[in-house]
Write a protein that holds these residues in place. Structure first.
Motif, PDB file in Angstrom:
ATOM      1  N   LEU A  78       0.550  -0.787   0.109  1.00  0.00           N
ATOM      2  CA  LEU A  78       0.331   0.002   0.595  1.00  0.00           C
ATOM      3  C   LEU A  78       0.700   1.176  -0.134  1.00  0.00           C
ATOM      4  O   LEU A  78       2.329   1.415   0.738  1.00  0.00           O
ATOM      5  N   PRO A  79       0.088   2.384  -0.625  1.00  0.00           N
ATOM      6  CA  PRO A  79       1.020   3.555  -0.424  1.00  0.00           C
ATOM      7  C   PRO A  79       1.703   4.042   1.136  1.00  0.00           C
ATOM      8  O   PRO A  79       0.860   3.723   1.743  1.00  0.00           O
ATOM      9  N   LYS A  80       2.601   4.213   1.033  1.00  0.00           N
ATOM     10  CA  LYS A  80       3.788   4.955   2.341  1.00  0.00           C
ATOM     11  C   LYS A  80       3.376   3.588   3.215  1.00  0.00           C
ATOM     12  O   LYS A  80       4.168   3.737   4.049  1.00  0.00           O
ATOM     13  N   ARG A  81       2.905   2.537   2.714  1.00  0.00           N
ATOM     14  CA  ARG A  81       4.064   1.239   4.051  1.00  0.00           C
ATOM     15  C   ARG A  81       4.658   0.645   3.303  1.00  0.00           C
ATOM     16  O   ARG A  81       5.219   0.077   4.018  1.00  0.00           O
ATOM     17  N   TRP A  82       5.468   0.701   1.819  1.00  0.00           N
ATOM     18  CA  TRP A  82       6.951   0.465   1.737  1.00  0.00           C
ATOM     19  C   TRP A  82       7.892   1.769   2.926  1.00  0.00           C
ATOM     20  O   TRP A  82       8.925   0.405   2.854  1.00  0.00           O
ATOM     21  N   ILE A  83       7.567   2.289   3.170  1.00  0.00           N
ATOM     22  CA  ILE A  83       8.507   2.756   4.345  1.00  0.00           C
ATOM     23  C   ILE A  83       8.239   1.826   5.579  1.00  0.00           C
ATOM     24  O   ILE A  83       9.605   1.685   5.774  1.00  0.00           O
ATOM     25  N   VAL A  84       7.834   1.745   5.332  1.00  0.00           N
ATOM     26  CA  VAL A  84       8.007   0.604   7.534  1.00  0.00           C
ATOM     27  C   VAL A  84       8.338  -0.942   7.102  1.00  0.00           C
ATOM     28  O   VAL A  84       8.802  -1.355   7.173  1.00  0.00           O
ATOM     29  N   GLU A  85       8.157  -1.476   5.694  1.00  0.00           N
ATOM     30  CA  GLU A  85       8.821  -2.871   5.174  1.00  0.00           C
ATOM     31  C   GLU A  85      10.216  -2.583   4.550  1.00  0.00           C
ATOM     32  O   GLU A  85      10.998  -3.465   5.381  1.00  0.00           O
TER      33      GLU A  85
END
Length: 132
Positions: A78-85
């Protein structure tokens, strides 16, 4: 909890019987006390419900839920979720965090901070290209 650069703002390791929303209230309070300029937090669908209202009323913080649309199929970040991943990928490069070796939640939190210190010190020590 990470910022938009993927740098650690706070971590909370809890026992398995503690729900994410319950722990999020405590963690958000700790992070907002340490980072006064924090105004917007993105979270996934697991944090819906009364937590959104609690953040706005008690912490003056907007909790935006990033939801997956119904037409998405398969594994899509999801958008912005890649930062946490990406942050989780950095943590898994630390051997001790690849498995659950810690007996206490406090020592597990310290290991996350230690891993982040390693990452940040590597970024700071990286040679910079010479300016023309």
């Amino acid at each position: 909890m990470v910022d938009t650069l993927g740098l650690l703002l706070g971590v909370m390791v809890t026992s398995a019987d503690t729900g994410d929303r319950t722990a999020a209230q405590v963690m958000l309070k700790q992070v907002t006390d340490a980072h006064h300029r924090l105004a917007l937090v993105w979270a996934d669908g697991g944090y819906t419900g009364s937590l959104v209202e609690h953040c706005l009323a008690a912490l003056a913080l907007v909790l935006a839920i990033v939801k997956r649309s119904d037409d998405m199929r398969g594994f899509v970040v999801l958008p912005k979720r890649w930062i946490v991943e990406r942050f989780f990928a950095h943590l898994m490069r630390t051997r001790r965090l690849a498995r659950d070796y810690e007996r206490r939640t406090a020592s597990a939190e310290v290991m996350v901070y230690w891993s982040m210190i390693l990452l940040m010190s590597r970024r700071l020590a990286r040679p910079r290209p010479a300016r023309a």
